[in-house]
Design a protein around this motif. Sequence first.
Motif, PDB file in Angstrom:
ATOM      1  N   ARG A 112      16.412   1.848  -3.825  1.00 38.07           N
ATOM      2  CA  ARG A 112      17.419   1.954  -4.904  1.00 38.07           C
ATOM      3  C   ARG A 112      16.808   2.584  -6.157  1.00 38.07           C
ATOM      4  N   ASP A 113      15.691   3.294  -6.001  1.00 37.23           N
ATOM      5  CA  ASP A 113      15.026   4.000  -7.103  1.00 37.23           C
ATOM      6  C   ASP A 113      14.437   3.060  -8.147  1.00 37.23           C
ATOM      7  N   ASP A 114      14.023   1.875  -7.720  1.00 39.87           N
ATOM      8  CA  ASP A 114      13.320   0.961  -8.613  1.00 39.87           C
ATOM      9  C   ASP A 114      11.839   1.354  -8.599  1.00 39.87           C
ATOM     10  N   ARG A 115      11.371   1.967  -9.655  1.00 34.32           N
ATOM     11  CA  ARG A 115       9.996   2.475  -9.694  1.00 34.32           C
ATOM     12  C   ARG A 115       9.088   1.647 -10.600  1.00 34.32           C
ATOM     13  N   GLY A 116       9.519   0.459 -10.928  1.00 31.49           N
ATOM     14  CA  GLY A 116       8.726  -0.387 -11.807  1.00 31.49           C
ATOM     15  C   GLY A 116       7.842  -1.348 -11.044  1.00 31.49           C
ATOM     16  N   ALA A 117       8.024  -2.642 -11.322  1.00 30.47           N
ATOM     17  CA  ALA A 117       7.184  -3.675 -10.714  1.00 30.47           C
ATOM     18  C   ALA A 117       7.311  -3.682  -9.197  1.00 30.47           C
ATOM     19  N   ALA A 118       8.530  -3.407  -8.688  1.00 32.68           N
ATOM     20  CA  ALA A 118       8.735  -3.429  -7.233  1.00 32.68           C
ATOM     21  C   ALA A 118       7.861  -2.400  -6.540  1.00 32.68           C
ATOM     22  N   ALA A 119       7.779  -1.199  -7.101  1.00 33.85           N
ATOM     23  CA  ALA A 119       6.965  -0.152  -6.482  1.00 33.85           C
ATOM     24  C   ALA A 119       5.483  -0.516  -6.496  1.00 33.85           C
ATOM     25  N   TYR A 120       5.070  -1.239  -7.525  1.00 22.10           N
ATOM     26  CA  TYR A 120       3.664  -1.658  -7.616  1.00 22.10           C
ATOM     27  C   TYR A 120       3.355  -2.762  -6.613  1.00 22.10           C
ATOM     28  N   LEU A 121       4.265  -3.712  -6.470  1.00 26.01           N
ATOM     29  CA  LEU A 121       4.018  -4.885  -5.634  1.00 26.01           C
ATOM     30  C   LEU A 121       4.271  -4.644  -4.154  1.00 26.01           C
ATOM     31  N   ALA A 122       5.140  -3.697  -3.824  1.00 25.24           N
ATOM     32  CA  ALA A 122       5.580  -3.512  -2.435  1.00 25.24           C
ATOM     33  C   ALA A 122       4.438  -3.320  -1.443  1.00 25.24           C
ATOM     34  N   PRO A 123       3.454  -2.422  -1.708  1.00 31.35           N
ATOM     35  CA  PRO A 123       2.392  -2.243  -0.703  1.00 31.35           C
ATOM     36  C   PRO A 123       1.603  -3.520  -0.432  1.00 31.35           C
ATOM     37  N   TYR A 124       1.355  -4.302  -1.486  1.00 29.98           N
ATOM     38  CA  TYR A 124       0.598  -5.546  -1.304  1.00 29.98           C
ATOM     39  C   TYR A 124       1.408  -6.565  -0.509  1.00 29.98           C
ATOM     40  N   ALA A 125       2.692  -6.699  -0.861  1.00 31.82           N
ATOM     41  CA  ALA A 125       3.544  -7.644  -0.140  1.00 31.82           C
ATOM     42  C   ALA A 125       3.688  -7.239   1.319  1.00 31.82           C
ATOM     43  N   PHE A 126       3.826  -5.933   1.570  1.00 32.66           N
ATOM     44  CA  PHE A 126       3.951  -5.451   2.950  1.00 32.66           C
ATOM     45  C   PHE A 126       2.690  -5.769   3.748  1.00 32.66           C
ATOM     46  N   GLY A 127       1.526  -5.520   3.147  1.00 31.71           N
ATOM     47  CA  GLY A 127       0.268  -5.816   3.840  1.00 31.71           C
ATOM     48  C   GLY A 127       0.082  -7.292   4.102  1.00 31.71           C
ATOM     49  N   ILE A 128       0.368  -8.126   3.097  1.00 28.53           N
ATOM     50  CA  ILE A 128       0.211  -9.569   3.260  1.00 28.53           C
ATOM     51  C   ILE A 128       1.168 -10.094   4.325  1.00 28.53           C
ATOM     52  N   ALA A 129       2.407  -9.602   4.326  1.00 30.75           N
ATOM     53  CA  ALA A 129       3.383 -10.047   5.329  1.00 30.75           C
ATOM     54  C   ALA A 129       2.893  -9.752   6.734  1.00 30.75           C
ATOM     55  N   ASN A 130       2.324  -8.578   6.947  1.00 33.48           N
ATOM     56  CA  ASN A 130       1.803  -8.232   8.272  1.00 33.48           C
ATOM     57  C   ASN A 130       0.619  -9.107   8.661  1.00 33.48           C
ATOM     58  N   VAL A 131      -0.260  -9.390   7.705  1.00 32.66           N
ATOM     59  CA  VAL A 131      -1.406 -10.256   7.982  1.00 32.66           C
ATOM     60  C   VAL A 131      -0.921 -11.649   8.376  1.00 32.66           C
ATOM     61  N   VAL A 132       0.078 -12.168   7.660  1.00 33.36           N
ATOM     62  CA  VAL A 132       0.611 -13.501   7.959  1.00 33.36           C
ATOM     63  C   VAL A 132       1.202 -13.545   9.358  1.00 33.36           C
ATOM     64  N   ILE A 133       1.990 -12.526   9.720  1.00 33.34           N
ATOM     65  CA  ILE A 133       2.621 -12.516  11.043  1.00 33.34           C
ATOM     66  C   ILE A 133       1.565 -12.421  12.138  1.00 33.34           C
ATOM     67  N   VAL A 134       0.560 -11.563  11.953  1.00 36.45           N
ATOM     68  CA  VAL A 134      -0.509 -11.442  12.952  1.00 36.45           C
ATOM     69  C   VAL A 134      -1.244 -12.775  13.091  1.00 36.45           C
ATOM     70  N   ALA A 135      -1.525 -13.437  11.968  1.00 35.46           N
ATOM     71  CA  ALA A 135      -2.217 -14.725  12.017  1.00 35.46           C
ATOM     72  C   ALA A 135      -1.377 -15.765  12.764  1.00 35.46           C
ATOM     73  N   LEU A 136      -0.068 -15.760  12.545  1.00 37.60           N
ATOM     74  CA  LEU A 136       0.805 -16.699  13.249  1.00 37.60           C
ATOM     75  C   LEU A 136       0.822 -16.423  14.746  1.00 37.60           C
ATOM     76  N   VAL A 137       0.874 -15.153  15.107  1.00 41.16           N
ATOM     77  CA  VAL A 137       0.874 -14.790  16.530  1.00 41.16           C
ATOM     78  C   VAL A 137      -0.442 -15.215  17.185  1.00 41.16           C
ATOM     79  N   VAL A 138      -1.563 -14.896  16.531  1.00 36.10           N
ATOM     80  CA  VAL A 138      -2.871 -15.261  17.084  1.00 36.10           C
ATOM     81  C   VAL A 138      -2.999 -16.778  17.201  1.00 36.10           C
ATOM     82  N   GLY A 139      -2.580 -17.488  16.158  1.00 31.76           N
ATOM     83  CA  GLY A 139      -2.648 -18.947  16.199  1.00 31.76           C
ATOM     84  C   GLY A 139      -1.787 -19.536  17.298  1.00 31.76           C
TER      85      GLY A 139
END
Length: 284
Positions: free
Chosen positions: A233-260
């Motif tokens: 939606r063209d939000d180029r502020g805080a969302a654009a800054y936080l998105a890559p970190y949140a995306f990476g953390i979400a993937n790490v969490v899911i992988v950890a849950l699957v492995v566990g």
Amino acid sequence: MLLAALVWALLVLLYTAKWIVRRDAAVKELSDPIQCCYVGLIGVTTLLIAGGVLPYSRSAAQIMLALGACFTGFFAIWRTGGLWQGGRDPGTTTAVLYLPLGAGSFVTASLLGAMGYVDWGQLAFGAGLFSWLATESVLLHRLLNEQPLPLALRPTLAIQIAPPTVGALAYLNVTSGAPDLLVHAMVGYGLLQALIAIRLFPWVRQQPFAPGYWAYSFGITALATDLLRLIERDDRGAAAYLAPYAFGIANVVIVALVVGTIRLFVQHRLLPVPAAAPPGPAVT
């Protein structure tokens, strides 16, 4: 999505078979003050699969939307009516109370909006929003004033991340244009809940890994999706800054849950079966 649909279909078939083969266990589960709330996820997951089907068959998605929304709505009303009759042990008040009404309404709103039924989706969003706020006040009162959650229930606190983040996703699906204050506020509250979950994790980890840890998955992935949708939606502020970190953390969490989960399954399968005790005199 294909793998998710297969898992969903398998679980629906197994749960249906449970009512046929082990009806007593199914009735007991449905009357349990905590376990019964997970039954409401049958409708929620049906709605999520409908979203995956939508790009391939609108007709099939509409049928699944109708079935999922009807199940979710009827179950939420039935469950809420039972709660309003009182007599509940405060110790059984946990974050799973969000699932039937709050999560159900928000996911219904998301699918209605995605399929073009925006006005109906806004009604469902309103039902989810005010149900979430009412339920959260009850839950926080329990957490602040009652005994600490038992070990086995502590992972369910991660569900706290889900209402604001899933609600924000629903809001984006039933609105258009640039992101406004309300959606930013909901995402901000979701971020706060995620930080509190991190702070509580050492306390939660006193409970060894169990399927209940999957409570972390819904809110974390919804939060990452919210930020990506804000960028759309063209939000180029805080969302654009936080998105890559949140995306990476979400993937790490899911992988950890699957492995566990795989490790837990292997350990369970490899545990030796205790030998039967030899016959002997009765022990008083």
